[in-house]
Design an enzyme around this catalytic site. Structure first.
Site, PDB file in Angstrom:
ATOM      1  N   GLU A  21       0.845  -1.210   0.000  1.00 59.25           N
ATOM      2  CA  GLU A  21       0.000   0.000   0.000  1.00 59.25           C
ATOM      3  C   GLU A  21       0.880   1.260   0.000  1.00 59.25           C
ATOM      4  O   GLU A  21       1.860   1.355   0.725  1.00 59.25           O
ATOM      5  CB  GLU A  21      -0.894   0.008   1.250  1.00 59.25           C
ATOM      6  CG  GLU A  21      -1.780   1.243   1.292  1.00 59.25           C
ATOM      7  CD  GLU A  21      -2.577   1.354   2.580  1.00 59.25           C
ATOM      8  OE1 GLU A  21      -3.464   0.508   2.791  1.00 59.25           O
ATOM      9  OE2 GLU A  21      -2.313   2.284   3.361  1.00 59.25           O
ATOM     10  N   VAL A  24      -0.630   9.001  -1.451  1.00 64.68           N
ATOM     11  CA  VAL A  24      -0.290  10.059  -2.411  1.00 64.68           C
ATOM     12  C   VAL A  24       0.612  11.099  -1.716  1.00 64.68           C
ATOM     13  O   VAL A  24       0.211  11.701  -0.732  1.00 64.68           O
ATOM     14  CB  VAL A  24      -1.569  10.769  -2.927  1.00 64.68           C
ATOM     15  CG1 VAL A  24      -1.210  11.858  -3.932  1.00 64.68           C
ATOM     16  CG2 VAL A  24      -2.526   9.754  -3.546  1.00 64.68           C
TER      17      VAL A  24
HETATM   18  P1  FAD Z   1     -17.713   1.235   7.501  1.00 66.71           P
HETATM   19  O1  FAD Z   1     -17.616  -0.221   7.311  1.00 66.71           O
HETATM   20  O2  FAD Z   1     -18.778   1.964   6.783  1.00 66.71           O
HETATM   21  O3  FAD Z   1     -17.845   1.502   9.063  1.00 66.71           O
HETATM   22  C1  FAD Z   1     -17.773   2.818   9.581  1.00 66.71           C
HETATM   23  C2  FAD Z   1     -18.475   2.845  10.936  1.00 66.71           C
HETATM   24  O4  FAD Z   1     -19.879   2.699  10.723  1.00 66.71           O
HETATM   25  C3  FAD Z   1     -18.047   1.678  11.846  1.00 66.71           C
HETATM   26  O5  FAD Z   1     -18.048   2.130  13.174  1.00 66.71           O
HETATM   27  C4  FAD Z   1     -19.162   0.669  11.620  1.00 66.71           C
HETATM   28  O6  FAD Z   1     -19.346  -0.178  12.733  1.00 66.71           O
HETATM   29  C5  FAD Z   1     -20.382   1.558  11.386  1.00 66.71           C
HETATM   30  N1  FAD Z   1     -21.363   0.912  10.508  1.00 66.71           N
HETATM   31  C6  FAD Z   1     -21.128   0.251   9.363  1.00 66.71           C
HETATM   32  N2  FAD Z   1     -22.263  -0.205   8.830  1.00 66.71           N
HETATM   33  C7  FAD Z   1     -23.266   0.189   9.664  1.00 66.71           C
HETATM   34  C8  FAD Z   1     -24.674   0.039   9.668  1.00 66.71           C
HETATM   35  N3  FAD Z   1     -25.300  -0.650   8.698  1.00 66.71           N
HETATM   36  N4  FAD Z   1     -25.378   0.606  10.674  1.00 66.71           N
HETATM   37  C9  FAD Z   1     -24.776   1.291  11.670  1.00 66.71           C
HETATM   38  N5  FAD Z   1     -23.427   1.466  11.724  1.00 66.71           N
HETATM   39  C10 FAD Z   1     -22.677   0.924  10.731  1.00 66.71           C
HETATM   40  N6  FAD Z   1      -9.427   5.964   5.173  1.00 66.71           N
HETATM   41  C11 FAD Z   1      -9.315   6.885   4.200  1.00 66.71           C
HETATM   42  O7  FAD Z   1      -9.812   8.016   4.364  1.00 66.71           O
HETATM   43  N7  FAD Z   1      -8.667   6.610   3.027  1.00 66.71           N
HETATM   44  C12 FAD Z   1      -8.113   5.387   2.787  1.00 66.71           C
HETATM   45  O8  FAD Z   1      -7.534   5.167   1.714  1.00 66.71           O
HETATM   46  C13 FAD Z   1      -8.213   4.380   3.801  1.00 66.71           C
HETATM   47  N8  FAD Z   1      -7.709   3.143   3.605  1.00 66.71           N
HETATM   48  C14 FAD Z   1      -7.917   2.181   4.564  1.00 66.71           C
HETATM   49  C15 FAD Z   1      -7.457   0.876   4.319  1.00 66.71           C
HETATM   50  C16 FAD Z   1      -7.641  -0.118   5.272  1.00 66.71           C
HETATM   51  C17 FAD Z   1      -7.150  -1.523   4.990  1.00 66.71           C
HETATM   52  C18 FAD Z   1      -8.286   0.187   6.509  1.00 66.71           C
HETATM   53  C19 FAD Z   1      -8.472  -0.873   7.563  1.00 66.71           C
HETATM   54  C20 FAD Z   1      -8.751   1.481   6.750  1.00 66.71           C
HETATM   55  C21 FAD Z   1      -8.569   2.477   5.791  1.00 66.71           C
HETATM   56  N9  FAD Z   1      -9.039   3.779   5.987  1.00 66.71           N
HETATM   57  C22 FAD Z   1      -8.903   4.723   5.003  1.00 66.71           C
HETATM   58  C23 FAD Z   1      -9.676   4.152   7.251  1.00 66.71           C
HETATM   59  C24 FAD Z   1     -11.210   3.975   7.196  1.00 66.71           C
HETATM   60  O9  FAD Z   1     -11.762   4.766   6.176  1.00 66.71           O
HETATM   61  C25 FAD Z   1     -11.767   4.412   8.553  1.00 66.71           C
HETATM   62  O10 FAD Z   1     -11.360   3.489   9.552  1.00 66.71           O
HETATM   63  C26 FAD Z   1     -13.263   4.648   8.596  1.00 66.71           C
HETATM   64  O11 FAD Z   1     -13.556   5.250   9.856  1.00 66.71           O
HETATM   65  C27 FAD Z   1     -14.101   3.386   8.468  1.00 66.71           C
HETATM   66  O12 FAD Z   1     -14.131   2.936   7.188  1.00 66.71           O
HETATM   67  P2  FAD Z   1     -14.886   1.575   6.773  1.00 66.71           P
HETATM   68  O13 FAD Z   1     -14.759   1.459   5.336  1.00 66.71           O
HETATM   69  O14 FAD Z   1     -14.438   0.468   7.624  1.00 66.71           O
HETATM   70  O15 FAD Z   1     -16.388   2.005   7.172  1.00 66.71           O
END
Ligand code: FAD
Length: 299
Positions: A21, A24
């Site tokens: 990974e 930018v």
């Molecule tokens: P989600 O899965 O949508 O979860 C976000 C929150 O909402 C969680 O607390 C979850 O429990 C809750 N939630 C999910 N679904 C529901 C539902 N149906 N009802 C109620 N609550 C719900 N961030 C960046 O900005 N850019 C990046 O490029 C980036 N890359 C990442 C790569 C990896 C491998 C990881 C692990 C994280 C990365 N992050 C990045 C960080 C990530 O965007 C944050 O941790 C963010 O807060 C959560 O993203 P998620 O996609 O897991 O969100």
């Protein structure tokens, strides 16, 4: 190449693979350095490389974009790429533009995320009701592009700052997979026992997709401490004590960091039967390469 299929086939024969990974860079020189690094690290034969999407929630536009870097890695260096895409600050038009650029550059894989909050915001706010959670983005990409893009999602063995109930978090992870994602990359961690039991709990809940551990090399004591605090990551006592004892000696921290991470990776492979390691390179090559050398998997 479909990441999930390749991994499932490789893992039957214990074939080890990697992904790198990158983020930018902020300056033109940084971009040039990164491109040269990506080119050199190509020699380590990553299964794919991925580029973050405004990770950390920066409010200033960088000199280049995730789309451009993905395009260069894919077209210039012939690498398989996975583009991160988030919901943060994105309208539907922004998402469409990002996806169409990824499509045109030959990228076939998206890591669909909700995204970090912007640095100036106290908490994460949706800019569109359409994209509240990563799950919504997964659904949207599937509906718009059918099977063109393979989709990965994020998993949190140590919990998420906004959701500390790990069972609920696993349910949310399953929702993302049920919506059309086919592999998981985890947040970094240092507690392997916790990771392995979290994977078991995911399996019990019916998650069958490959779970890829996110490996964050330790190359500097201060940044290690800052990062684990920010991401709320637990560090096992023996690891913390060992690092504390050499914290003023940068070279010793680096060497110890390589030992710690290589041992972690070995345990993940031997006990978890997971044979893909996703390196958070932090745009550096030395620590990642040293861990791979230590594991005896560079060729
Ligand atoms: P989600 O899965 O949508 O979860 C976000 C929150 O909402 C969680 O607390 C979850 O429990 C809750 N939630 C999910 N679904 C529901 C539902 N149906 N009802 C109620 N609550 C719900 N961030 C960046 O900005 N850019 C990046 O490029 C980036 N890359 C990442 C790569 C990896 C491998 C990881 C692990 C994280 C990365 N992050 C990045 C960080 C990530 O965007 C944050 O941790 C963010 O807060 C959560 O993203 P998620 O996609 O897991 O969100």
């Amino acid at each position: 190449m479909k990441v999930s299929q390749t991994l499932q086939e490789n893992w039957k024969d214990e074939v080890v693979s990697f992904s790198f990974e990158y983020f930018v860079p902020k300056t033109a020189q940084g971009v040039q350095n990164l491109l040269e690094r990506i080119d050199r690290m190509k020699e380590l034969h990553p299964l794919f490389v991925d580029v973050t999407w405004n990770a950390g929630g920066a409010s200033r536009q960088p000199v280049t974009s995730t789309n451009e870097l993905i395009g260069k890695a894919q077209k210039l260096y012939g690498l398989n790429t996975c583009m991160h895409l988030t919901c943060t600050g994105m309208s539907q038009e922004d998402v469409d533009l990002a996806l169409s650029k990824a499509y045109n550059s030959g990228c076939r894989c998206i890591l669909a995320l909700r995204g970090d909050a912007l640095v100036d915001d106290e908490k994460w706010d949706p800019s569109s009701e359409k994209f509240m959670y990563a799950r919504d983005l997964v659904k949207y990409i599937r509906a718009k592009y059918d099977d063109h893009f393979e989709i990965g999602v994020a998993g949190y063995p140590e919990g998420h700052p906004e959701q500390h109930d790990s069972e609920i978090l696993i349910d949310h992870l399953k929702e993302k997979l049920d919506a059309g994602a086919s592999f998981v990359i985890t947040q970094m961690f240092y507690d392997v026992e916790n990771f392995l039991s979290w994977v078991d709990r995911c399996r019990v809940k019916g998650i069958t997709a490959p779970i890829i551990p996110g490996i964050m090399p330790i190359s500097n004591y201060a940044s290690f401490v800052r990062r684990v605090k920010w991401c709320e990551i637990a560090v096992p006592k023996d690891i913390m004590c060992a690092l504390d004892s050499v914290k003023d000696d940068e070279a010793a921290v680096r060497d110890l960091g390589v030992d710690i991470m290589a041992n972690m990776c070995k345990t993940i492979m031997e006990r978890g039967h997971i044979y893909h390691l996703h390196f958070y390179t932090m745009n550096l090559e030395k620590s990642t390469k040293s861990i791979m050398d230590h594991l005896g998997v560079t060729y």
